[in-house]
Scaffold this motif. Structure first.
Motif, mmCIF file in Angstrom:
data_model
loop_
_atom_site.group_PDB
_atom_site.id
_atom_site.type_symbol
_atom_site.label_atom_id
_atom_site.label_comp_id
_atom_site.label_asym_id
_atom_site.label_seq_id
_atom_site.Cartn_x
_atom_site.Cartn_y
_atom_site.Cartn_z
ATOM 1 N N ALA A 11 0.822 -1.213 0.000
ATOM 2 C CA ALA A 11 0.000 0.000 0.000
ATOM 3 C C ALA A 11 0.852 1.258 0.000
ATOM 4 N N HIS A 12 2.042 1.170 0.594
ATOM 5 C CA HIS A 12 2.929 2.336 0.611
ATOM 6 C C HIS A 12 3.392 2.681 -0.801
ATOM 7 N N ARG A 13 3.770 1.648 -1.570
ATOM 8 C CA ARG A 13 4.183 1.896 -2.959
ATOM 9 C C ARG A 13 3.022 2.474 -3.765
ATOM 10 N N THR A 14 1.882 1.843 -3.637
ATOM 11 C CA THR A 14 0.707 2.308 -4.385
ATOM 12 C C THR A 14 0.361 3.739 -4.008
ATOM 13 N N THR A 15 0.455 4.027 -2.715
ATOM 14 C CA THR A 15 0.085 5.363 -2.254
ATOM 15 C C THR A 15 1.022 6.433 -2.790
ATOM 16 N N VAL A 16 2.326 6.191 -2.698
ATOM 17 C CA VAL A 16 3.260 7.230 -3.130
ATOM 18 C C VAL A 16 3.219 7.393 -4.651
ATOM 19 N N LEU A 17 2.993 6.305 -5.385
ATOM 20 C CA LEU A 17 2.876 6.420 -6.829
ATOM 21 C C LEU A 17 1.629 7.214 -7.207
ATOM 22 N N THR A 18 0.527 6.917 -6.561
ATOM 23 C CA THR A 18 -0.706 7.670 -6.811
ATOM 24 C C THR A 18 -0.549 9.125 -6.396
ATOM 25 N N ILE B 43 -2.797 8.924 3.960
ATOM 26 C CA ILE B 43 -1.923 9.288 2.844
ATOM 27 C C ILE B 43 -0.675 9.980 3.370
ATOM 28 N N ARG B 44 -0.863 10.955 4.241
ATOM 29 C CA ARG B 44 0.278 11.708 4.783
ATOM 30 C C ARG B 44 1.251 10.776 5.521
ATOM 31 N N THR B 45 0.689 9.845 6.294
ATOM 32 C CA THR B 45 1.533 8.930 7.070
ATOM 33 C C THR B 45 2.352 8.024 6.163
ATOM 34 N N ARG B 46 1.701 7.469 5.147
ATOM 35 C CA ARG B 46 2.401 6.559 4.242
ATOM 36 C C ARG B 46 3.485 7.288 3.443
ATOM 37 N N VAL B 47 3.163 8.475 2.941
ATOM 38 C CA VAL B 47 4.149 9.243 2.160
ATOM 39 C C VAL B 47 5.340 9.630 3.033
ATOM 40 N N ALA B 48 5.071 10.017 4.273
ATOM 41 C CA ALA B 48 6.151 10.378 5.194
ATOM 42 C C ALA B 48 7.053 9.181 5.460
ATOM 43 N N ARG B 49 6.460 8.010 5.563
ATOM 44 C CA ARG B 49 7.247 6.800 5.820
ATOM 45 C C ARG B 49 8.138 6.465 4.616
ATOM 46 N N VAL B 50 7.614 6.638 3.403
ATOM 47 C CA VAL B 50 8.403 6.397 2.198
ATOM 48 C C VAL B 50 9.561 7.386 2.117
ATOM 49 N N ARG C 35 11.986 14.162 -7.099
ATOM 50 C CA ARG C 35 10.588 13.727 -7.255
ATOM 51 C C ARG C 35 10.387 13.043 -8.603
ATOM 52 N N LEU C 36 10.960 13.615 -9.651
ATOM 53 C CA LEU C 36 10.834 13.024 -10.987
ATOM 54 C C LEU C 36 11.513 11.662 -11.040
ATOM 55 N N ALA C 37 12.699 11.573 -10.445
ATOM 56 C CA ALA C 37 13.427 10.304 -10.464
ATOM 57 C C ALA C 37 12.640 9.206 -9.771
ATOM 58 N N LEU C 38 12.107 9.514 -8.598
ATOM 59 C CA LEU C 38 11.323 8.515 -7.864
ATOM 60 C C LEU C 38 10.068 8.132 -8.638
ATOM 61 N N HIS C 39 9.427 9.104 -9.259
ATOM 62 C CA HIS C 39 8.211 8.835 -10.029
ATOM 63 C C HIS C 39 8.515 7.891 -11.195
ATOM 64 N N LEU C 40 9.609 8.163 -11.901
ATOM 65 C CA LEU C 40 9.997 7.311 -13.021
ATOM 66 C C LEU C 40 10.311 5.891 -12.560
ATOM 67 N N ALA C 41 11.015 5.788 -11.435
ATOM 68 C CA ALA C 41 11.382 4.474 -10.936
ATOM 69 C C ALA C 41 10.154 3.681 -10.516
ATOM 70 N N LEU C 42 9.264 4.295 -9.780
ATOM 71 C CA LEU C 42 8.057 3.608 -9.336
ATOM 72 C C LEU C 42 7.187 3.195 -10.532
ATOM 73 N N ARG C 43 7.094 4.075 -11.513
ATOM 74 C CA ARG C 43 6.283 3.772 -12.681
ATOM 75 C C ARG C 43 6.910 2.632 -13.487
ATOM 76 N N ALA C 44 8.271 2.651 -13.611
ATOM 77 C CA ALA C 44 8.958 1.595 -14.363
ATOM 78 C C ALA C 44 8.794 0.246 -13.683
ATOM 79 N N VAL C 45 8.955 0.215 -12.358
ATOM 80 C CA VAL C 45 8.832 -1.041 -11.610
ATOM 81 C C VAL C 45 7.395 -1.546 -11.657
ATOM 82 N N ALA C 46 6.446 -0.629 -11.528
ATOM 83 C CA ALA C 46 5.039 -1.039 -11.569
ATOM 84 C C ALA C 46 4.677 -1.612 -12.939
ATOM 85 N N SER C 47 5.266 -1.047 -14.000
ATOM 86 C CA SER C 47 4.971 -1.516 -15.360
ATOM 87 C C SER C 47 5.718 -2.795 -15.683
ATOM 88 N N GLY C 48 6.915 -2.940 -15.039
ATOM 89 C CA GLY C 48 7.747 -4.108 -15.337
ATOM 90 C C GLY C 48 7.252 -5.364 -14.662
#
Length: 311
Positions: free
Chosen positions: A248-255, A277-284, A298-311
């Protein structure tokens, strides 16, 4: 050429592949002219044989370099029979089976001789390392005994930093330092990280192009890795600390990033409370040591999460 000490020197210079050498005969200052001419003839013949000997040595060195590079190419490509490769590499004086501190060097200068300057700078700091030419620079590593204490690793990094400063006075270079590793497989992976760190270092001002992988945040490395292949395996590796958290933490921060960091929109999209949401994002943020207020991170993390989620 005569000297005040009463000696006469007769010299015969010669060159081999652009390298200059010379043979010198020392004679008495009062040596007769015929003896000097005889010495000149002897040196002329000797220079021919010496030039041939040096040429053979250079050829042997080139063959050894080609053999070494072929063996290490097999090591880095992940081919099987690691024990056989290790034995063949050891015969050439190349060790990688113990503890290794990899580093990668790139240069903004293309003139011949950069490698010689690199080697001189490393030797001046008493760093005996393997230096293997690669397409984008030089793969290098300092070998320790089977184990290396944190103090020895720190001392090695300090020596590399001094070598970088010394070399940078003569030629533009970038140096990326990898993680301390054991064996060929880990060495290969850490050299890839060191190469990416060197690429990242190249974007920095002159004099500050020394980057250690362990000193970088996850997002900084990911940002450089988006420009190299393969991105997905390395993104997965850097995001690995998130495995200690729930999916849920991954899903939350990606969303959260998909919705331009709007807590309200993220909560609505996931159907959970805004405080969650605030708690999960703070933990990430804490686990990855990432600054989401920084646009590049922020862009780097977004790209990484999106790539891993798609892969």
């Amino acid at each position: 050429m005569s000297t005040a000490e009463g000696s006469l020197f007769v010299a015969r210079p010669f060159a081999v592949a652009g390298e200059h050498y010379g043979l010198i005969a020392q004679m008495d200052a009062d040596a007769p002219a015929h003896a000097v001419r005889r010495a000149e003839r002897v040196l002329s013949i000797g220079a021919v044989h010496a030039a041939r000997w040096y040429a053979e040595q250079q050829l042997e060195g080139q063959v050894a370099d080609s053999t070494r590079d072929a063996i290490l190419e097999q090591v880095f490509s992940g081919q099987e029979q690691a024990r056989a490769l290790e034995h063949r590499a050891a015969e050439l004086g190349i060790g990688y089976s113990g503890a290794n501190l990899p580093f990668f060097v790139t240069s903004g200068s293309s003139f011949y001789g950069v490698k010689d300057i690199l080697l001189r700078g490393l030797r001046a700091e008493n760093l005996s390392t393997a230096v293997v030419p690669r397409n984008e620079g030089w793969a290098c590593w300092v070998q320790f005994p089977r184990t290396a204490s944190p103090a020895r690793v720190k001392a090695g990094v300090t020596s590399l930093r001094r070598a970088y400063a010394r070399i940078s006075r003569d030629v533009s270079i970038s140096m990326g330092i990898g993680r301390l590793v054991q064996g060929a497989n880990e060495l290969r992976d850490s050299l890839a990280e060191a190469r990416d760190a060197a690429k990242l270092a190249a974007s920095r001002p002159a004099g500050r192009r020394f980057v250690r992988v362990e000193g970088l945040g996850a997002a900084a490395l990911l940002l450089s890795w988006t420009q190299s292949a393969p991105f997905l395996p390395r993104a997965t590796q850097v995001l690995q600390p998130l495995d200690t958290l729930s999916d849920a933490h991954r899903t939350t921060v990606l969303t959260f990033l998909d919705h331009s960091m709007s807590v309200t929109d993220t909560a609505a999209a996931l159907g959970v409370h805004r405080n969650t949401i605030r708690t999960r994002v703070a933990r990430v943020r804490e686990v990855l040591n990432v600054d989401l207020d920084d646009r590049d991170e922020r862009l780097a993390l977004h790209l990484a999460l999106r790539a891993v989620a798609s892969g």
